[in-house]
Motif scaffolding. Structure first.
Motif, PDB file in Angstrom:
ATOM      1  N   ALA A 162       0.834  -1.203   0.000  1.00  0.00           N
ATOM      2  CA  ALA A 162       0.000   0.000   0.000  1.00  0.00           C
ATOM      3  C   ALA A 162       0.871   1.258   0.000  1.00  0.00           C
ATOM      4  CB  ALA A 162      -0.932  -0.012   1.206  1.00  0.00           C
ATOM      5  N   ALA A 163       1.959   1.239   0.760  1.00  0.00           N
ATOM      6  CA  ALA A 163       2.866   2.396   0.790  1.00  0.00           C
ATOM      7  C   ALA A 163       3.467   2.632  -0.596  1.00  0.00           C
ATOM      8  CB  ALA A 163       3.962   2.183   1.828  1.00  0.00           C
ATOM      9  N   ARG A 164       3.874   1.566  -1.275  1.00  0.00           N
ATOM     10  CA  ARG A 164       4.432   1.715  -2.633  1.00  0.00           C
ATOM     11  C   ARG A 164       3.397   2.253  -3.609  1.00  0.00           C
ATOM     12  NH1 ARG A 164       7.622  -3.399  -1.969  1.00  0.00           N
ATOM     13  NH2 ARG A 164       5.769  -4.427  -2.738  1.00  0.00           N
ATOM     14  N   ALA A 165       2.128   1.906  -3.393  1.00  0.00           N
ATOM     15  CA  ALA A 165       1.074   2.349  -4.306  1.00  0.00           C
ATOM     16  C   ALA A 165       0.738   3.831  -4.134  1.00  0.00           C
ATOM     17  CB  ALA A 165      -0.183   1.502  -4.097  1.00  0.00           C
ATOM     18  N   HIS A 166       0.895   4.384  -2.911  1.00  0.00           N
ATOM     19  CA  HIS A 166       0.408   5.737  -2.648  1.00  0.00           C
ATOM     20  C   HIS A 166       1.486   6.748  -2.274  1.00  0.00           C
ATOM     21  CE1 HIS A 166      -3.568   4.152  -3.047  1.00  0.00           C
ATOM     22  NE2 HIS A 166      -3.336   3.269  -2.099  1.00  0.00           N
ATOM     23  N   LEU A 167       2.656   6.260  -1.895  1.00  0.00           N
ATOM     24  CA  LEU A 167       3.754   7.144  -1.510  1.00  0.00           C
ATOM     25  C   LEU A 167       4.890   7.000  -2.522  1.00  0.00           C
ATOM     26  CD1 LEU A 167       3.714   6.307   2.309  1.00  0.00           C
ATOM     27  CD2 LEU A 167       2.771   8.359   1.216  1.00  0.00           C
ATOM     28  N   VAL A 168       5.919   7.806  -2.382  1.00  0.00           N
ATOM     29  CA  VAL A 168       7.058   7.786  -3.300  1.00  0.00           C
ATOM     30  C   VAL A 168       8.220   7.080  -2.591  1.00  0.00           C
ATOM     31  CG1 VAL A 168       8.679   9.196  -4.619  1.00  0.00           C
ATOM     32  CG2 VAL A 168       6.285   9.960  -4.325  1.00  0.00           C
ATOM     33  N   ALA A 169       8.627   5.925  -3.129  1.00  0.00           N
ATOM     34  CA  ALA A 169       9.720   5.153  -2.526  1.00  0.00           C
ATOM     35  C   ALA A 169      11.035   5.917  -2.642  1.00  0.00           C
ATOM     36  CB  ALA A 169       9.839   3.792  -3.206  1.00  0.00           C
ATOM     37  N   LYS A 170      11.857   5.789  -1.608  1.00  0.00           N
ATOM     38  CA  LYS A 170      13.161   6.458  -1.559  1.00  0.00           C
ATOM     39  C   LYS A 170      14.218   5.461  -1.104  1.00  0.00           C
ATOM     40  CE  LYS A 170      13.579  10.408   0.323  1.00  0.00           C
ATOM     41  NZ  LYS A 170      13.654  11.511   1.275  1.00  0.00           N
ATOM     42  N   PRO A 171      15.472   5.703  -1.464  1.00  0.00           N
ATOM     43  CA  PRO A 171      16.545   4.867  -0.902  1.00  0.00           C
ATOM     44  C   PRO A 171      16.617   5.060   0.610  1.00  0.00           C
ATOM     45  CG  PRO A 171      17.333   6.094  -2.821  1.00  0.00           C
ATOM     46  CD  PRO A 171      15.971   6.638  -2.477  1.00  0.00           C
ATOM     47  N   LEU A 172      16.932   4.002   1.320  1.00  0.00           N
ATOM     48  CA  LEU A 172      16.998   4.068   2.782  1.00  0.00           C
ATOM     49  C   LEU A 172      17.989   5.107   3.282  1.00  0.00           C
ATOM     50  CD1 LEU A 172      16.796   0.333   3.934  1.00  0.00           C
ATOM     51  CD2 LEU A 172      15.104   2.137   4.270  1.00  0.00           C
ATOM     52  N   ASN A 173      19.061   5.323   2.534  1.00  0.00           N
ATOM     53  CA  ASN A 173      20.112   6.238   3.001  1.00  0.00           C
ATOM     54  C   ASN A 173      19.865   7.696   2.612  1.00  0.00           C
ATOM     55  OD1 ASN A 173      20.573   5.943   0.288  1.00  0.00           O
ATOM     56  ND2 ASN A 173      22.774   5.625   0.464  1.00  0.00           N
ATOM     57  N   GLU A 174      18.715   8.006   2.019  1.00  0.00           N
ATOM     58  CA  GLU A 174      18.405   9.383   1.625  1.00  0.00           C
ATOM     59  C   GLU A 174      17.287   9.949   2.489  1.00  0.00           C
ATOM     60  OE1 GLU A 174      17.792   9.918  -2.570  1.00  0.00           O
ATOM     61  OE2 GLU A 174      19.637   8.831  -3.055  1.00  0.00           O
ATOM     62  N   GLY A 175      17.549  10.044   3.785  1.00  0.00           N
ATOM     63  CA  GLY A 175      16.553  10.520   4.726  1.00  0.00           C
ATOM     64  C   GLY A 175      16.303  12.004   4.627  1.00  0.00           C
ATOM     65  N   ALA A 176      15.054  12.385   4.834  1.00  0.00           N
ATOM     66  CA  ALA A 176      14.665  13.788   4.844  1.00  0.00           C
ATOM     67  C   ALA A 176      13.523  13.965   5.837  1.00  0.00           C
ATOM     68  CB  ALA A 176      14.216  14.224   3.447  1.00  0.00           C
ATOM     69  N   LEU A 177      13.377  15.180   6.318  1.00  0.00           N
ATOM     70  CA  LEU A 177      12.250  15.478   7.190  1.00  0.00           C
ATOM     71  C   LEU A 177      10.948  15.155   6.468  1.00  0.00           C
ATOM     72  CD1 LEU A 177      13.317  18.913   8.688  1.00  0.00           C
ATOM     73  CD2 LEU A 177      13.329  16.695   9.814  1.00  0.00           C
ATOM     74  N   GLY A 178       9.997  14.592   7.205  1.00  0.00           N
ATOM     75  CA  GLY A 178       8.699  14.270   6.630  1.00  0.00           C
ATOM     76  C   GLY A 178       8.622  12.923   5.967  1.00  0.00           C
ATOM     77  N   ASP A 179       9.740  12.198   5.881  1.00  0.00           N
ATOM     78  CA  ASP A 179       9.705  10.854   5.292  1.00  0.00           C
ATOM     79  C   ASP A 179       8.831   9.925   6.127  1.00  0.00           C
ATOM     80  OD1 ASP A 179      11.428  11.551   3.258  1.00  0.00           O
ATOM     81  OD2 ASP A 179      13.125  10.387   4.021  1.00  0.00           O
ATOM     82  N   VAL A 180       8.130   9.033   5.452  1.00  0.00           N
ATOM     83  CA  VAL A 180       7.380   7.979   6.119  1.00  0.00           C
ATOM     84  C   VAL A 180       8.316   6.778   6.238  1.00  0.00           C
ATOM     85  CG1 VAL A 180       5.392   6.432   5.992  1.00  0.00           C
ATOM     86  CG2 VAL A 180       5.176   8.819   5.231  1.00  0.00           C
ATOM     87  N   LEU A 181       8.498   6.299   7.460  1.00  0.00           N
ATOM     88  CA  LEU A 181       9.378   5.168   7.725  1.00  0.00           C
ATOM     89  C   LEU A 181       8.534   3.924   7.949  1.00  0.00           C
ATOM     90  CD1 LEU A 181      11.686   6.963  10.316  1.00  0.00           C
ATOM     91  CD2 LEU A 181      12.018   6.765   7.838  1.00  0.00           C
ATOM     92  N   LEU A 182       8.928   2.820   7.326  1.00  0.00           N
ATOM     93  CA  LEU A 182       8.254   1.540   7.512  1.00  0.00           C
ATOM     94  C   LEU A 182       9.189   0.630   8.281  1.00  0.00           C
ATOM     95  CD1 LEU A 182       5.883  -0.426   6.881  1.00  0.00           C
ATOM     96  CD2 LEU A 182       7.087  -0.982   4.751  1.00  0.00           C
ATOM     97  N   PHE A 183       8.676   0.037   9.355  1.00  0.00           N
ATOM     98  CA  PHE A 183       9.484  -0.785  10.258  1.00  0.00           C
ATOM     99  C   PHE A 183       9.027  -2.233  10.254  1.00  0.00           C
ATOM    100  CE2 PHE A 183       9.405   3.495  11.961  1.00  0.00           C
ATOM    101  CZ  PHE A 183      10.701   3.722  12.402  1.00  0.00           C
ATOM    102  N   ARG A 184       9.994  -3.128  10.375  1.00  0.00           N
ATOM    103  CA  ARG A 184       9.739  -4.549  10.628  1.00  0.00           C
ATOM    104  C   ARG A 184      10.077  -4.742  12.111  1.00  0.00           C
ATOM    105  NH1 ARG A 184       9.428  -7.988   6.799  1.00  0.00           N
ATOM    106  NH2 ARG A 184      10.879  -6.920   5.411  1.00  0.00           N
ATOM    107  N   MET A 185       9.079  -5.052  12.909  1.00  0.00           N
ATOM    108  CA  MET A 185       9.282  -5.070  14.355  1.00  0.00           C
ATOM    109  C   MET A 185      10.041  -6.302  14.854  1.00  0.00           C
ATOM    110  SD  MET A 185       8.213  -2.154  15.076  1.00  0.00           S
ATOM    111  CE  MET A 185       8.219  -2.158  16.852  1.00  0.00           C
ATOM    112  N   ARG A 186       9.995  -7.378  14.120  1.00  0.00           N
ATOM    113  CA  ARG A 186      10.750  -8.593  14.486  1.00  0.00           C
ATOM    114  C   ARG A 186      11.357  -9.189  13.222  1.00  0.00           C
ATOM    115  NH1 ARG A 186       5.861 -10.209  16.108  1.00  0.00           N
ATOM    116  NH2 ARG A 186       6.070 -12.114  14.916  1.00  0.00           N
ATOM    117  N   ALA A 187      12.532  -9.755  13.349  1.00  0.00           N
ATOM    118  CA  ALA A 187      13.172 -10.424  12.209  1.00  0.00           C
ATOM    119  C   ALA A 187      12.244 -11.516  11.696  1.00  0.00           C
ATOM    120  CB  ALA A 187      14.509 -11.018  12.631  1.00  0.00           C
ATOM    121  N   GLY A 188      12.057 -11.564  10.398  1.00  0.00           N
ATOM    122  CA  GLY A 188      11.218 -12.582   9.782  1.00  0.00           C
ATOM    123  C   GLY A 188       9.737 -12.256   9.773  1.00  0.00           C
TER     124      GLY A 188
END
Length: 164
Positions: free
Chosen positions: A82-108
């Motif tokens: 859903a995030a890929r469909a509605h937001l603009v994907a960015k490289p992980l190392n190109e952080g900016a204010l206002g970025d939406v961060l997606l987290f994986r809370m546990r490995a796997g």
């Protein structure tokens, strides 16, 4: 109030960034699963939905009802899709204010937590960086983007300039 760095020094931030400013308006909203009402209650997705509505008036789609273990039994990355469909994907190392961060809370596990980058580090590493998110048991808060949180980031997005 500006987050404090170790030693008590206040870090700089851009209080005028529109996404960050809107996210900060939600701080103190209680955590309420599946909700998206500033001051009334929201979860992490509800926070992002509320920011979207503030920017574009209407949401691009209504999410289906979801449980706390949303998409885990099926091992589907529904939130990421859903995030890929509605937001603009960015490289992980190109952080900016206002970025939406997606987290994986546990490995796997599937990625299913969201936040908004509210402050960037002024030094190498995460020292001084923070993000705003709705967190079960805490409501909408601004948290330090510490190493344990940074390790969990699997994707970074920006809001589009105009509604897609």
């Amino acid at each position: 109030m500006a987050p404090e760095r170790p030693g008590g020094e206040i870090t700089g931030r851009d209080p005028c960034h529109p996404v960050v400013a809107e996210a900060r308006r939600w701080i103190g909203t209680p955590y309420l699963h599946q909700a998206s009402c500033r001051g009334g209650g929201c979860d992490c997705l509800g926070l992002i939905r509320g920011i979207w509505r503030a920017r574009f008036t209407q949401e691009p789609e209504m999410p289906p009802a979801y449980s706390m273990d949303w998409s885990e039994p099926q091992r589907e990355e529904r939130l990421w899709q859903a995030a890929r469909a509605h937001l603009v994907a960015k490289p992980l190392n190109e952080g900016a204010l206002g970025d939406v961060l997606l987290f994986r809370m546990r490995a796997g596990a599937v990625a299913k937590h969201l936040g908004v980058q509210s402050q960037l580090s002024r030094e190498n590493g995460a020292r001084g960086a923070s993000f705003i998110h709705a967190y079960s048991g805490h409501g909408v808060v601004e948290s330090a983007l510490t190493a344990p949180w940074r390790r969990r980031i699997v994707a970074r997005f920006s809001f589009p300039e105009e509604q897609i």
